[in-house]
Design a protein around this motif. Structure first.
Motif, PDB file in Angstrom:
ATOM      1  N   PRO A 259       0.803  -1.231   0.000  1.00  0.00           N
ATOM      2  CA  PRO A 259       0.000   0.000   0.000  1.00  0.00           C
ATOM      3  C   PRO A 259       0.835   1.280   0.000  1.00  0.00           C
ATOM      4  O   PRO A 259       0.283   2.367  -0.216  1.00  0.00           O
ATOM      5  CB  PRO A 259      -0.810  -0.125   1.286  1.00  0.00           C
ATOM      6  N   TYR A 260       2.121   1.177   0.231  1.00  0.00           N
ATOM      7  CA  TYR A 260       2.970   2.367   0.311  1.00  0.00           C
ATOM      8  C   TYR A 260       3.933   2.486  -0.867  1.00  0.00           C
ATOM      9  O   TYR A 260       4.670   3.463  -0.964  1.00  0.00           O
ATOM     10  CB  TYR A 260       3.760   2.346   1.627  1.00  0.00           C
ATOM     11  N   LYS A 261       3.913   1.503  -1.746  1.00  0.00           N
ATOM     12  CA  LYS A 261       4.799   1.541  -2.906  1.00  0.00           C
ATOM     13  C   LYS A 261       4.221   2.440  -3.991  1.00  0.00           C
ATOM     14  O   LYS A 261       3.090   2.246  -4.438  1.00  0.00           O
ATOM     15  CB  LYS A 261       5.009   0.129  -3.452  1.00  0.00           C
ATOM     16  N   GLN A 262       4.987   3.426  -4.398  1.00  0.00           N
ATOM     17  CA  GLN A 262       4.554   4.378  -5.414  1.00  0.00           C
ATOM     18  C   GLN A 262       5.002   3.909  -6.798  1.00  0.00           C
ATOM     19  O   GLN A 262       6.148   3.514  -6.982  1.00  0.00           O
ATOM     20  CB  GLN A 262       5.115   5.768  -5.123  1.00  0.00           C
TER      21      GLN A 262
ATOM     22  N   GLN B 114       1.622   4.305 -13.070  1.00  0.00           N
ATOM     23  CA  GLN B 114       0.210   3.938 -12.881  1.00  0.00           C
ATOM     24  C   GLN B 114      -0.560   5.016 -12.119  1.00  0.00           C
ATOM     25  O   GLN B 114      -1.492   4.714 -11.388  1.00  0.00           O
ATOM     26  CB  GLN B 114       0.131   2.616 -12.117  1.00  0.00           C
ATOM     27  N   VAL B 115      -0.192   6.261 -12.290  1.00  0.00           N
ATOM     28  CA  VAL B 115      -0.831   7.358 -11.557  1.00  0.00           C
ATOM     29  C   VAL B 115      -2.279   7.516 -12.007  1.00  0.00           C
ATOM     30  O   VAL B 115      -2.574   7.615 -13.216  1.00  0.00           O
ATOM     31  CB  VAL B 115      -0.049   8.663 -11.770  1.00  0.00           C
TER      32      VAL B 115
ATOM     33  N   GLY C  62      -8.521   0.914  -8.874  1.00  0.00           N
ATOM     34  CA  GLY C  62      -7.638   1.909  -9.460  1.00  0.00           C
ATOM     35  C   GLY C  62      -6.464   2.249  -8.561  1.00  0.00           C
ATOM     36  O   GLY C  62      -6.193   1.561  -7.568  1.00  0.00           O
ATOM     37  N   THR C  63      -5.781   3.329  -8.929  1.00  0.00           N
ATOM     38  CA  THR C  63      -4.631   3.798  -8.142  1.00  0.00           C
ATOM     39  C   THR C  63      -4.809   5.271  -7.815  1.00  0.00           C
ATOM     40  O   THR C  63      -5.609   5.978  -8.439  1.00  0.00           O
ATOM     41  CB  THR C  63      -3.318   3.603  -8.912  1.00  0.00           C
ATOM     42  N   ASP C  64      -4.047   5.740  -6.824  1.00  0.00           N
ATOM     43  CA  ASP C  64      -4.180   7.133  -6.394  1.00  0.00           C
ATOM     44  C   ASP C  64      -3.203   8.045  -7.137  1.00  0.00           C
ATOM     45  O   ASP C  64      -2.588   7.636  -8.129  1.00  0.00           O
ATOM     46  CB  ASP C  64      -4.014   7.243  -4.879  1.00  0.00           C
ATOM     47  N   LEU C  65      -3.027   9.266  -6.636  1.00  0.00           N
ATOM     48  CA  LEU C  65      -2.250  10.278  -7.343  1.00  0.00           C
ATOM     49  C   LEU C  65      -0.761   9.994  -7.410  1.00  0.00           C
ATOM     50  O   LEU C  65      -0.039  10.662  -8.150  1.00  0.00           O
ATOM     51  CB  LEU C  65      -2.484  11.651  -6.714  1.00  0.00           C
ATOM     52  N   VAL C  66      -0.269   9.005  -6.649  1.00  0.00           N
ATOM     53  CA  VAL C  66       1.142   8.624  -6.759  1.00  0.00           C
ATOM     54  C   VAL C  66       1.282   7.154  -7.165  1.00  0.00           C
ATOM     55  O   VAL C  66       2.351   6.559  -7.002  1.00  0.00           O
ATOM     56  CB  VAL C  66       1.909   8.891  -5.439  1.00  0.00           C
ATOM     57  N   GLY C  67       0.210   6.559  -7.667  1.00  0.00           N
ATOM     58  CA  GLY C  67       0.268   5.208  -8.207  1.00  0.00           C
ATOM     59  C   GLY C  67       0.119   4.086  -7.197  1.00  0.00           C
ATOM     60  O   GLY C  67       0.412   2.927  -7.505  1.00  0.00           O
TER      61      GLY C  67
END
Length: 299
Positions: free
Chosen positions: A60-63, A67-68, A79-84
Motif C-alpha cells: 500500500p505504500y509503494k509508489q 500507474q498514476v 484503481g490507483t491514487d495520485l502517486v500510483g
C-alpha cells in the motif's frame, strides 16, 4: 438424601433456565437479516485488519508513477491514487488503523468512565458533584477542538487520535454508569449486603457492577462506530493519522480533488467508513433488543 435431590433439581432448573435465556438472546439478536449482514461486514473488517499483508494484492505504500490515477482494472480493482498506490490495498490496510482506534479508544473511555460513574453514583455527595461537573466540562469541548489542542501540543499521529477520542467518550460511560448505579443503589439486596457488613468497594465490584453490564455492552458496541467515524473525520481534516500511513479519512481527503475525473478515490474509502459504522450501529441496536427486549423499538 431428600436434600441432595432437591439441590440437584434446582441445579438442573438453573441450567435449563440459562440455556433458555441463551437461546432467546440469539433468537432475538439474529432475528433480522440486516444484523447478520452487519456481523459479516464487521468480520470482514477484522479479517482484513489482521491478515492485511496476506490479503492486500500490492504494497500500500509503494509508489508507481507509471500507474498514476489509473482506472479500475483486473490488476487494480479500485484503481490507483495520485502517486500510483493501489487503492484496494490501502483500504485493506486502513482497516488496521480504524480497528485499532476503535478498540483502544473505546477501551480507554469505558474503563475510565465506568470507574468514575461507579464511584460517583455509589458514594454520592461531594465526589458525585465533582466528577459530574468534570464530565460536563469535558462534554462541552468538541472532539475536533480537543484534537486541535493535542495536535498543537504533541503533534499528529495514531496515539494522539486514540487519546483524544478516548477522553472525549469518557462522559458517555460515566453518565450511563452513574444512572445505572443510582437505580440499583437502594435495591433491597444492596441494603442487605450493607447491613451484613459488606464494604462499599465490595458492593460496587461484586453486586452493583455486574447488574450494570448490559447497557454498557450496548454502548461499547455503538461507540466503536462513533470512534471509527471520528477518526476518519480527524484524518480527513489532517488532524489524525499522519500520511503516508493508510487511513480511510486521509484517503477521502486525497481523493476529493479528483471527484469529477476519478470519484472512486474518495467513494471507495468513504463506503468503507459508512458500511463499518452502520454495521456497528445495527449490531448495537440488536444487542440492546436482545439484552433487554422491553426496550425494543424505543431507540
Amino acid at each position: 438424601m431428600t436434600t441432595e435431590i432437591i439441590a440437584s433439581e434446582k441445579v438442573v432448573e438453573q441450567e435449563v433456565e440459562n440455556t433458555s435465556n441463551t437461546l432467546r438472546f440469539f433468537r432475538v439478536f439474529l432475528a433480522r437479516k440486516t444484523v447478520v449482514a452487519s456481523l459479516a461486514i464487521i468480520l470482514i473488517m477484522i479479517i482484513c485488519a489482521i491478515f492485511a499483508p496476506l490479503i492486500a494484492p500490492f504494497d500500500p505504500y509503494k509508489q508507481d508513477y507509471t500507474q498514476v490515477l489509473a482506472d479500475p482494472s483486473l490488476a487494480h480493482p479500485l484503481g490507483t491514487d495520485l502517486v500510483g498506490r493501489d487503492v484496494l490495498s490501502r483500504i485493506i490496510y486502513g482497516s488496521q488503523a480504524a480497528l485499532l482506534v476503535g478498540i483502544v479508544s473505546v477501551a480507554i473511555a469505558s474503563v475510565i468512565g465506568i470507574i468514575l460513574g461507579l464511584f460517583s453514583g455509589y458514594v454520592g455527595g461531594l465526589i458525585d458533584a465533582i466528577i459530574m461537573r468534570a464530565m460536563d466540562a469535558l462534554m462541552a469541548i468538541p472532539p475536533i477542538i480537543l484534537a486541535v489542542v493535542f495536535v498543537a501540543a504533541f503533534g499528529g499521529g495514531l496515539t494522539n487520535v486514540i487519546i483524544t477520542l478516548g477522553l472525549s467518550l469518557v462522559p458517555t460511560y460515566a453518565r450511563l454508569m452513574r444512572g445505572q448505579v443510582l437505580a440499583i443503589r437502594e435495591s433491597d439486596f444492596i441494603v442487605a449486603q450493607e447491613l451484613m457488613g459488606s464494604t462499599n468497594l465490595r458492593n460496587m465490584i461484586k453486586h452493583v457492577l455486574p447488574n450494570c453490564i448490559s447497557p454498557l455492552i450496548v454502548l461499547i458496541t455503538l461507540n466503536f462506530g462513533v470512534a471509527i467515524l471520528a477518526e476518519a473525520g480527524l484524518s480527513f481534516l489532517g488532524l489524525g493519522i499522519v500520511p503516508p500511513k493508510a487511513a480511510w479519512g486521509s484517503m477521502i481527503n486525497d481523493g476529493y480533488k479528483y471527484l469529477l475525473s476519478n470519484p472512486i478515490l474518495s467513494f471507495a474509502p468513504g463506503m468503507a467508513v459508512v458500511l463499518v459504522v452502520v454495521a456497528f450501529n445495527i449490531v448495537g441496536d440488536a444487542l440492546r433488543d436482545a439484552l433487554d427486549p422491553r426496550l425494543k423499538g424505543t431507540l
